[in-house]
Write a protein that holds these residues in place. Sequence first.
Motif, PDB file in Angstrom:
ATOM      1  N   TYR B 435       0.825  -1.210   0.000  1.00  0.00           N
ATOM      2  CA  TYR B 435       0.000   0.000   0.000  1.00  0.00           C
ATOM      3  C   TYR B 435       0.865   1.269   0.000  1.00  0.00           C
ATOM      4  O   TYR B 435       0.522   2.261  -0.633  1.00  0.00           O
ATOM      5  CB  TYR B 435      -0.952   0.001   1.205  1.00  0.00           C
ATOM      6  CG  TYR B 435      -1.828   1.227   1.239  1.00  0.00           C
ATOM      7  CD1 TYR B 435      -2.964   1.310   0.442  1.00  0.00           C
ATOM      8  CD2 TYR B 435      -1.485   2.326   2.020  1.00  0.00           C
ATOM      9  CE1 TYR B 435      -3.739   2.451   0.421  1.00  0.00           C
ATOM     10  CE2 TYR B 435      -2.255   3.470   2.006  1.00  0.00           C
ATOM     11  CZ  TYR B 435      -3.384   3.527   1.216  1.00  0.00           C
ATOM     12  OH  TYR B 435      -4.149   4.666   1.187  1.00  0.00           O
ATOM     13  N   ALA B 436       2.000   1.213   0.714  1.00  0.00           N
ATOM     14  CA  ALA B 436       2.883   2.389   0.774  1.00  0.00           C
ATOM     15  C   ALA B 436       3.354   2.758  -0.628  1.00  0.00           C
ATOM     16  O   ALA B 436       3.378   3.931  -1.004  1.00  0.00           O
ATOM     17  CB  ALA B 436       4.069   2.106   1.694  1.00  0.00           C
ATOM     18  N   ASN B 474      13.855 -11.205  -5.739  1.00  0.00           N
ATOM     19  CA  ASN B 474      12.895 -10.106  -5.589  1.00  0.00           C
ATOM     20  C   ASN B 474      13.089  -9.328  -4.290  1.00  0.00           C
ATOM     21  O   ASN B 474      12.849  -8.120  -4.255  1.00  0.00           O
ATOM     22  CB  ASN B 474      11.464 -10.614  -5.735  1.00  0.00           C
ATOM     23  CG  ASN B 474      11.077 -10.752  -7.199  1.00  0.00           C
ATOM     24  OD1 ASN B 474      11.388  -9.882  -8.002  1.00  0.00           O
ATOM     25  ND2 ASN B 474      10.438 -11.855  -7.557  1.00  0.00           N
ATOM     26  N   VAL B 475      13.509 -10.001  -3.238  1.00  0.00           N
ATOM     27  CA  VAL B 475      13.798  -9.274  -1.995  1.00  0.00           C
ATOM     28  C   VAL B 475      14.997  -8.352  -2.225  1.00  0.00           C
ATOM     29  O   VAL B 475      15.000  -7.186  -1.808  1.00  0.00           O
ATOM     30  CB  VAL B 475      14.054 -10.246  -0.817  1.00  0.00           C
ATOM     31  CG1 VAL B 475      14.580  -9.487   0.396  1.00  0.00           C
ATOM     32  CG2 VAL B 475      12.765 -10.984  -0.450  1.00  0.00           C
ATOM     33  N   GLN B 476      15.987  -8.861  -2.949  1.00  0.00           N
ATOM     34  CA  GLN B 476      17.161  -8.045  -3.282  1.00  0.00           C
ATOM     35  C   GLN B 476      16.734  -6.832  -4.119  1.00  0.00           C
ATOM     36  O   GLN B 476      17.154  -5.695  -3.887  1.00  0.00           O
ATOM     37  CB  GLN B 476      18.183  -8.905  -4.058  1.00  0.00           C
ATOM     38  CG  GLN B 476      19.492  -8.180  -4.349  1.00  0.00           C
ATOM     39  CD  GLN B 476      20.157  -7.635  -3.077  1.00  0.00           C
ATOM     40  OE1 GLN B 476      20.247  -8.342  -2.069  1.00  0.00           O
ATOM     41  NE2 GLN B 476      20.559  -6.373  -3.095  1.00  0.00           N
ATOM     42  N   LEU B 477      15.827  -7.090  -5.081  1.00  0.00           N
ATOM     43  CA  LEU B 477      15.339  -6.027  -5.951  1.00  0.00           C
ATOM     44  C   LEU B 477      14.584  -4.963  -5.137  1.00  0.00           C
ATOM     45  O   LEU B 477      14.759  -3.755  -5.347  1.00  0.00           O
ATOM     46  CB  LEU B 477      14.409  -6.638  -7.013  1.00  0.00           C
ATOM     47  CG  LEU B 477      14.031  -5.770  -8.198  1.00  0.00           C
ATOM     48  CD1 LEU B 477      15.274  -5.340  -8.969  1.00  0.00           C
ATOM     49  CD2 LEU B 477      13.102  -6.560  -9.141  1.00  0.00           C
ATOM     50  N   LEU B 478      13.777  -5.453  -4.193  1.00  0.00           N
ATOM     51  CA  LEU B 478      13.015  -4.531  -3.329  1.00  0.00           C
ATOM     52  C   LEU B 478      13.969  -3.630  -2.542  1.00  0.00           C
ATOM     53  O   LEU B 478      13.752  -2.424  -2.417  1.00  0.00           O
ATOM     54  CB  LEU B 478      12.127  -5.340  -2.376  1.00  0.00           C
ATOM     55  CG  LEU B 478      11.230  -4.550  -1.423  1.00  0.00           C
ATOM     56  CD1 LEU B 478      10.140  -3.809  -2.177  1.00  0.00           C
ATOM     57  CD2 LEU B 478      10.587  -5.487  -0.390  1.00  0.00           C
ATOM     58  N   GLY B 495      11.423   9.739  -1.156  1.00  0.00           N
ATOM     59  CA  GLY B 495      12.575   9.478  -0.300  1.00  0.00           C
ATOM     60  C   GLY B 495      12.253   8.744   0.979  1.00  0.00           C
ATOM     61  O   GLY B 495      13.136   8.149   1.602  1.00  0.00           O
ATOM     62  N   MET B 496      10.992   8.792   1.421  1.00  0.00           N
ATOM     63  CA  MET B 496      10.650   8.107   2.664  1.00  0.00           C
ATOM     64  C   MET B 496       9.683   6.949   2.495  1.00  0.00           C
ATOM     65  O   MET B 496       9.443   6.215   3.456  1.00  0.00           O
ATOM     66  CB  MET B 496      10.115   9.117   3.681  1.00  0.00           C
ATOM     67  CG  MET B 496      11.238   9.978   4.241  1.00  0.00           C
ATOM     68  SD  MET B 496      10.644  11.236   5.380  1.00  0.00           S
ATOM     69  CE  MET B 496       9.909  10.209   6.655  1.00  0.00           C
ATOM     70  N   VAL B 501       7.960   0.503   3.987  1.00  0.00           N
ATOM     71  CA  VAL B 501       8.195  -0.746   3.263  1.00  0.00           C
ATOM     72  C   VAL B 501       9.255  -1.597   3.958  1.00  0.00           C
ATOM     73  O   VAL B 501       9.015  -2.753   4.308  1.00  0.00           O
ATOM     74  CB  VAL B 501       8.624  -0.454   1.802  1.00  0.00           C
ATOM     75  CG1 VAL B 501       9.041  -1.739   1.100  1.00  0.00           C
ATOM     76  CG2 VAL B 501       7.499   0.238   1.047  1.00  0.00           C
ATOM     77  N   LEU B 502      10.436  -1.001   4.163  1.00  0.00           N
ATOM     78  CA  LEU B 502      11.531  -1.788   4.717  1.00  0.00           C
ATOM     79  C   LEU B 502      11.324  -2.115   6.194  1.00  0.00           C
ATOM     80  O   LEU B 502      11.736  -3.179   6.651  1.00  0.00           O
ATOM     81  CB  LEU B 502      12.870  -1.069   4.506  1.00  0.00           C
ATOM     82  CG  LEU B 502      13.320  -0.921   3.044  1.00  0.00           C
ATOM     83  CD1 LEU B 502      14.682  -0.247   2.963  1.00  0.00           C
ATOM     84  CD2 LEU B 502      13.344  -2.268   2.321  1.00  0.00           C
TER      85      LEU B 502
END
Lengths: 159, 521
Positions: B435-436, B474-478, B495-496, B501-502
Amino acid sequence: MDNTLSHEQHAQIQAHIQAHQHVPGGLMPLLHAIQDDIGYVPETVYPEIAKALALSVAEVHGVVSFYHHFRSHPIGKHVLQVCRAESCQSMGSAKLEAELKAKLGVDYHQTTADGNLTLLPVYCLGNCGCSPAVMLDDEVYGRMSADKVTALISEVCHG
Amino acid sequence: MVKVYVPIDSTALSLGAERTAKKIVQEAQARGVEITLVRNGSRGLFWLEPLVEVETAQGRVAFGPVQPSDVAGLFNAEFTNALADKAKAHPLYLGLTDELAWLKKQQRLTFARVGITDPLSLEDYLAHDGYQGLKNALAMSGADIVKAVTDSGLRGRGGAAFPTGIKWNTVLNAPAEQKYVVCNADEGDSGTYSDRMIMEDDPFVLIEGMTIAGIAVGATQGYIYLRSEYPHALKTLNEAIRKANLAGYLGENIQGSGHTFHLEVRRAAGAYVCGEETSLLESLEGKRGLVRFKPPLPAIEGLFGKPTIVNNVISLATVPIILDKGAQYYADYGMGRSRGTLPIQLAGNLKQTGLVELAFGATLRELLYDYGGGAASGRPIRAVQVGGPLGAYLPESQFDTPLDYEAFTKIWAVLGHGGIVAFDDTVDMAKMARYAFEFCAVESCGKCTPCRIGSTRGVEVMDKIVLGKNHPQNVQLLRDLSDTMLNGSLCALGGMTPYPVLSALNHFPEDFGLSNKEAAA
């Protein structure tokens, strides 16, 4: 001249253009004034606005289309905005959205068949202490459920 | 005649305060009970709204939550004689409002008058220390006013926490024929409503703060950029500005001082990014809300290219008390480099939501449980998002973090505008992370690539992760994508977005179908 607009609406728009012509940064207040009266900002008046404010038609279109609040086409008599922000999500707004769409038979940005109600998503109504929240026309309602919203619609839009 | 108070704040109205007020008037007339109805702001105890108060010799007595159907019963209990046993026996009787634990423990400086006064009564405002700050400011030089704000330690309450006095000083020292004061009232963060409460419940304090700002730096025109979702705030502000003009608190020659300050409300139009100061200025100029490059800073080249103070509502509304009671009085509250108080907004899945103003330093746990009373659903609180949609999600293990700008930075989180949104254990954190990105994609102004494209790519990567596709890659890509957005975006929107997400990925990997090891960077 836009044939879908009445003479009175045209006169209103003209008056607003004149009133905002020399206001610094006057385009936003002008668009608000037109939409408040007519319900939308007709594309057919972009050239008049552009000319009065010394802008290009593309610039007027650019501003109208940038902001979620402005619309260039007419919508329903009433507007129901359902908050999609995180606080409302934490209190089940996803379920509320789905139920309302099913009950009203419309998706977001659509108007009910009788032309009475347009459903819009909104990002935060500032009523996060009473999620989930909706706004029907200019009034906010808190701690909503699909049944409560349906009752509100009957009262406000058909009452 | 006994005074009966029924709030006119949007949240109280959203729970039926208007009907309750009408019913009280009807019932009083029908029974021949003489009352004066006052429409005050909200005290900020939202689970008790509509909160009805009755004036007594010992102070105000509260009843709540009062629905129209409760009104006849209150009159039967003679609630307007609120100190009598009959009124006390009513099930909605709460006692003296000021003695309610939720209020009593608070340190209300910016919100000192909120809920107490009639928002549109200038007489009420003056009777409750209103315009004392301006009075002092009028006897000071611009540089001394700026110094007082600097010494108070006040930092931008909109979220960026930049020292307000330093910003003002830059504008003060920027030579120009015309300068501006702009109030950022585009309060778009989910979980926040303190700006709205100030504007609806104590509008004169914002007007006074902006007037002091104008006098301090030599700006004669102010604008309040107000989000279009706040129609009640719009009406209240316009009426308050009209009254302030009539009484000589705005306009030419303010209170005979020779100073001029004009103030106007401008409506936003539903673009979240316009809460970013340069995007806001573009919008005020009548353009698309595209973020500007910095430098030049708005303090040097702001609105229409002129030196401009851009401050959040709460920052400006805090200025009057600093000028009234002194910089040291304000700076004595707080911890570390976070001086003064923060109006905290409790939101989302909590039993007791509302406005809590406290000195910096209280812990999240105190707010969530002592004030919030735990989750409204009765389930455990699993995650908390602080600081709006661009703020990190915090797990239970971080609930002992004190509310302090630096303490939050240390755990890779932000305090932002002080909004706290609680989620119970039914939340799916992978969905919140997705959602973010979705939100960022909808609201991006489109000027910089990391935000415009990155947000859409983020939604796609999240969808793949949730489906269990090529997890390690995909985790690496994220993480790579987040890194690009963090470091390459023009403003805080792109920027935030990686913060929610993380933080969701790091603290709740199981929701992404990952073990801790798989989720690790």
